[in-house]
Design a protein around this motif. Structure first.
Motif, PDB file in Angstrom:
ATOM      1  N   GLY A   1      29.895   8.301   3.935  1.00  0.00           N
ATOM      2  CA  GLY A   1      29.883   7.332   2.853  1.00  0.00           C
ATOM      3  C   GLY A   1      28.789   6.294   2.888  1.00  0.00           C
ATOM      4  N   PHE A   2      27.846   6.347   3.824  1.00  0.00           N
ATOM      5  CA  PHE A   2      26.789   5.346   3.846  1.00  0.00           C
ATOM      6  C   PHE A   2      25.804   5.643   2.718  1.00  0.00           C
ATOM      7  CE2 PHE A   2      23.284   2.810   5.584  1.00  0.00           C
ATOM      8  CZ  PHE A   2      23.988   1.694   6.023  1.00  0.00           C
ATOM      9  N   PRO A   3      25.272   4.624   2.068  1.00  0.00           N
ATOM     10  CA  PRO A   3      24.385   4.857   0.922  1.00  0.00           C
ATOM     11  C   PRO A   3      22.992   5.316   1.352  1.00  0.00           C
ATOM     12  CG  PRO A   3      24.514   2.517   1.383  1.00  0.00           C
ATOM     13  CD  PRO A   3      25.513   3.181   2.293  1.00  0.00           C
ATOM     14  N   ILE A   4      22.272   5.887   0.401  1.00  0.00           N
ATOM     15  CA  ILE A   4      20.830   6.054   0.552  1.00  0.00           C
ATOM     16  C   ILE A   4      20.220   4.656   0.603  1.00  0.00           C
ATOM     17  CG2 ILE A   4      18.728   6.991  -0.497  1.00  0.00           C
ATOM     18  CD1 ILE A   4      20.571   8.816  -2.174  1.00  0.00           C
ATOM     19  N   VAL A   5      19.249   4.464   1.472  1.00  0.00           N
ATOM     20  CA  VAL A   5      18.529   3.191   1.525  1.00  0.00           C
ATOM     21  C   VAL A   5      17.049   3.491   1.289  1.00  0.00           C
ATOM     22  CG1 VAL A   5      17.954   1.149   2.882  1.00  0.00           C
ATOM     23  CG2 VAL A   5      20.217   2.228   3.121  1.00  0.00           C
ATOM     24  N   ASN A   6      16.495   2.909   0.242  1.00  0.00           N
ATOM     25  CA  ASN A   6      15.158   3.280  -0.204  1.00  0.00           C
ATOM     26  C   ASN A   6      14.315   2.030  -0.444  1.00  0.00           C
ATOM     27  OD1 ASN A   6      12.995   4.795  -1.206  1.00  0.00           O
ATOM     28  ND2 ASN A   6      13.828   4.865  -3.276  1.00  0.00           N
ATOM     29  N   VAL A   7      13.188   1.936   0.245  1.00  0.00           N
ATOM     30  CA  VAL A   7      12.208   0.868   0.015  1.00  0.00           C
ATOM     31  C   VAL A   7      10.968   1.537  -0.561  1.00  0.00           C
ATOM     32  CG1 VAL A   7      10.779  -0.915   1.069  1.00  0.00           C
ATOM     33  CG2 VAL A   7      13.118  -0.543   1.896  1.00  0.00           C
ATOM     34  N   GLN A   8      10.729   1.353  -1.854  1.00  0.00           N
ATOM     35  CA  GLN A   8       9.638   2.056  -2.522  1.00  0.00           C
ATOM     36  C   GLN A   8       8.306   1.332  -2.311  1.00  0.00           C
ATOM     37  OE1 GLN A   8      10.576   3.525  -6.570  1.00  0.00           O
ATOM     38  NE2 GLN A   8      12.619   2.663  -6.268  1.00  0.00           N
ATOM     39  N   ALA A   9       7.254   2.134  -2.235  1.00  0.00           N
ATOM     40  CA  ALA A   9       5.912   1.585  -2.064  1.00  0.00           C
ATOM     41  C   ALA A   9       5.405   1.020  -3.376  1.00  0.00           C
ATOM     42  CB  ALA A   9       4.959   2.671  -1.566  1.00  0.00           C
ATOM     43  N   ASP A  10       4.538   0.027  -3.285  1.00  0.00           N
ATOM     44  CA  ASP A  10       3.936  -0.605  -4.460  1.00  0.00           C
ATOM     45  C   ASP A  10       2.503  -0.086  -4.610  1.00  0.00           C
ATOM     46  OD1 ASP A  10       2.892  -2.176  -6.443  1.00  0.00           O
ATOM     47  OD2 ASP A  10       3.450  -4.089  -5.542  1.00  0.00           O
ATOM     48  N   PRO A  11       2.192   0.654  -5.701  1.00  0.00           N
ATOM     49  CA  PRO A  11       0.846   1.193  -5.866  1.00  0.00           C
ATOM     50  C   PRO A  11      -0.222   0.135  -6.054  1.00  0.00           C
ATOM     51  CG  PRO A  11       2.146   1.534  -7.849  1.00  0.00           C
ATOM     52  CD  PRO A  11       3.085   1.029  -6.802  1.00  0.00           C
ATOM     53  N   ARG A  12       0.180  -1.096  -6.292  1.00  0.00           N
ATOM     54  CA  ARG A  12      -0.804  -2.159  -6.474  1.00  0.00           C
ATOM     55  C   ARG A  12      -1.119  -2.878  -5.165  1.00  0.00           C
ATOM     56  NH1 ARG A  12       2.305  -0.942 -10.227  1.00  0.00           N
ATOM     57  NH2 ARG A  12       1.694  -0.759 -12.413  1.00  0.00           N
ATOM     58  N   ARG A  13      -0.463  -2.432  -4.068  1.00  0.00           N
ATOM     59  CA  ARG A  13      -0.778  -2.966  -2.751  1.00  0.00           C
ATOM     60  C   ARG A  13      -1.522  -1.904  -1.958  1.00  0.00           C
ATOM     61  NH1 ARG A  13       4.418  -5.719  -0.024  1.00  0.00           N
ATOM     62  NH2 ARG A  13       2.799  -6.152   1.519  1.00  0.00           N
ATOM     63  N   ASN A  14      -2.485  -2.312  -1.175  1.00  0.00           N
ATOM     64  CA  ASN A  14      -3.266  -1.364  -0.384  1.00  0.00           C
ATOM     65  C   ASN A  14      -3.276  -1.797   1.079  1.00  0.00           C
ATOM     66  OD1 ASN A  14      -4.915   0.837   0.154  1.00  0.00           O
ATOM     67  ND2 ASN A  14      -6.792  -0.348  -0.182  1.00  0.00           N
ATOM     68  N   PRO A  15      -2.686  -0.993   1.961  1.00  0.00           N
ATOM     69  CA  PRO A  15      -2.026   0.285   1.676  1.00  0.00           C
ATOM     70  C   PRO A  15      -0.620   0.093   1.129  1.00  0.00           C
ATOM     71  CG  PRO A  15      -1.884  -0.201   4.013  1.00  0.00           C
ATOM     72  CD  PRO A  15      -2.729  -1.299   3.415  1.00  0.00           C
ATOM     73  N   GLY A  16      -0.146   1.116   0.418  1.00  0.00           N
ATOM     74  CA  GLY A  16       1.231   1.118  -0.049  1.00  0.00           C
ATOM     75  C   GLY A  16       2.117   1.793   0.978  1.00  0.00           C
ATOM     76  N   ARG A  17       3.233   1.154   1.315  1.00  0.00           N
ATOM     77  CA  ARG A  17       4.132   1.700   2.331  1.00  0.00           C
ATOM     78  C   ARG A  17       5.566   1.682   1.830  1.00  0.00           C
ATOM     79  NH1 ARG A  17       2.016  -0.978   8.071  1.00  0.00           N
ATOM     80  NH2 ARG A  17       0.129   0.305   8.256  1.00  0.00           N
TER      81      ARG A  17
END
Length: 464
Positions: A219-235
């Protein structure tokens, strides 16, 4: 309508991956199918040679889940019985948008994702398809060329070891993935090249499987930290719960900020993401595998549906048409929806009607276009991603999507519409309908969240 048993036709499918298996299942309604695979397919849920992306996190969005179930009725329940999990979006998802907002969680059953390892997904689908006596498999076999001419493909030339042979076919489907040789084969028949486009954000992936810490196995959720294409590098990064009480953790970074293959650098990289929540959760988790990395993540599309001339008897599907940056999780869904499109054309026209192959290519292009726009709309903004800078239209669309994401993070009605698109149940044009425009520009919005919406119970379970 399916061809009758008295007039059984023949078909060849190139490639034994997900697209090839699903295409073979559809073609078996109309023909005796030979599936040609250059490697040896595993028996059971084990890694498949030539599929490095299988080591990384996969999320089958609800549009793909519905397509998969439509093609192979009962397969989703079978996967769940083997340990896969239906995850409710947004109930079971903690996600940080590229622009920085955390999405709110709420009870919502309309959109789901299917969570499991790629090995399990492939093995269950493979077993279902190969159990059909109308489908035969030729392994350790390479397709050398197409037989026929510029007007009609009549089969393929193959090599198994030192033996060469020709397989005749009323329809050849190339589902050979990113390594497809269809452009060269078509040129050898005297056909002009098709237009192509590549958008390469230079993303590198590193993944590792952990035993779920504490009491988070169920039952643990997906945990997602999306990268920002306007930051270099994007992580960015994602924790995906999979079968066996495990977490499949994938970290990503663009040029100059890619994760390494060193085990000891995995958690520190996670702690350095735009938010450290993934690294913090891994602090109490025990790794089961070493880190694996992949850097072949470019978005590449071949516009076969726009070809000036196209032969009967040949079609291209899946990643042989378009491959996407895996971070967006739309490749499998687009492939399954393309095979649904294949089925629709064949049921209406059969294998041999003039123009059937072109109809297949055009129908399959619709889900491809949807997935392509979702991926390229973000990746084109990374430095060096494309020879051409973002167009004014792409910039305007990206600015609007940012506003739509902001509205979705603070208004559940806007988020439901956004999820219609992200789940590949509706095309991106859905975001431009009057009700969504009203929510984006005029709707009431709650203040942004100041951190990941994990519950106290979930945080406690990760350290129990």
């Amino acid at each position: 309508m399916p061809d009758s048993a008295a007039s059984r036709r023949t078909a060849v499918v190139i490639g034994g991956g997900m697209t090839g298996m699903l295409a073979a299942a559809v073609l078996a309604e109309h023909a005796d199918v030979t599936l040609v695979e250059r490697d040896v397919l595993p028996d059971g849920p084990h890694p498949r040679k030539g599929l490095p992306q299988a080591r990384h996190a996969h999320v089958l969005w609800s549009g793909g889940v519905k397509a998969l179930e439509e093609l192979l009725p009962g397969v989703v329940d079978e996967l769940v019985g083997r340990g896969a999990r239906r995850s409710r979006i947004m109930t079971d998802l903690v996600s940080k948008a590229p622009s920085g907002q955390w999405f709110r969680r709420f009870h919502h059953a309309r959109h789901i994702s299917l969570l499991c390892s790629r090995d399990l997904l492939d093995s269950v689908v493979r077993a279902r398809v190969l159990a059909d006596r109308r489908v035969s498999l030729r392994q350790r076999t390479e397709v050398l060329s197409l037989e026929g001419d510029s007007g009609r493909v009549s089969g393929v030339r193959i090599r198994t070891g030192d033996t060469h042979a020709t397989l005749a076919a009323d329809l050849v489907v190339d589902a050979g993935g990113r390594g497809s040789r269809a452009p060269a084969w078509l040129r050898s028949l005297g056909l002009p090249p098709v237009a192509e486009r590549t958008v390469d954000a230079g993303v590198g992936y590193a993944s590792r499987i952990y035993r779920a810490p504490g009491t988070t196995a169920d039952g643990f959720p997906i945990v997602n930290v999306q990268a920002d294409p306007r930051r270099n590098p994007g992580r960015g990064g994602i924790i995906t719960p999979i079968e066996g009480g495990r977490w499949l953790v994938t970290l990503a970074g663009t040029r100059g900020g890619r994760p390494s293959a060193r085990n000891e650098e995995f958690v520190p990289f996670a702690l350095g993401l735009p938010h450290p929540v993934i690294g913090e959760l891994l602090a109490g988790a025990e790794p089961e595998t070493d880190v694996v990395t992949t850097r072949s993540t470019a978005n590449k599309r071949r516009y076969y549906e726009k070809a000036a001339r196209w032969p009967d008897g040949f079609a291209v599907l899946g990643e042989a048409v378009a491959g996407y940056n895996p971070v967006y999780g739309h490749g499998l869904s687009a492939a399954a929806q393309s095979v649904v499109a294949l089925r629709g054309v064949l049921r209406r026209h059969g294998l041999l009607a003039p123009g059937t192959s072109r109809r297949i290519q055009r129908a399959a292009a619709r889900p491809v276009e949807n997935a392509w726009n979702l991926a390229v709309g973000q990746d084109v903004f990374y430095p060096g991603a494309s020879d051409q800078p973002p167009t004014r239209l792409e910039k305007n669309l990206a600015a609007f999507v940012d506003r739509a994401v902001d509205a979705g993070s603070r208004n559940p009605h806007a988020l439901r519409i956004l999820l219609d698109v992200m789940s590949m149940e509706k095309p991106p044009a859905r975001l431009l309908m009057p009700d969504m425009l009203a929510l984006v520009y005029l709707g009431r919005k709650k203040p942004p969240l100041d951190g990941p919406p994990l519950t106290e119970r979930e945080r406690a379970a990760a350290t129990a």
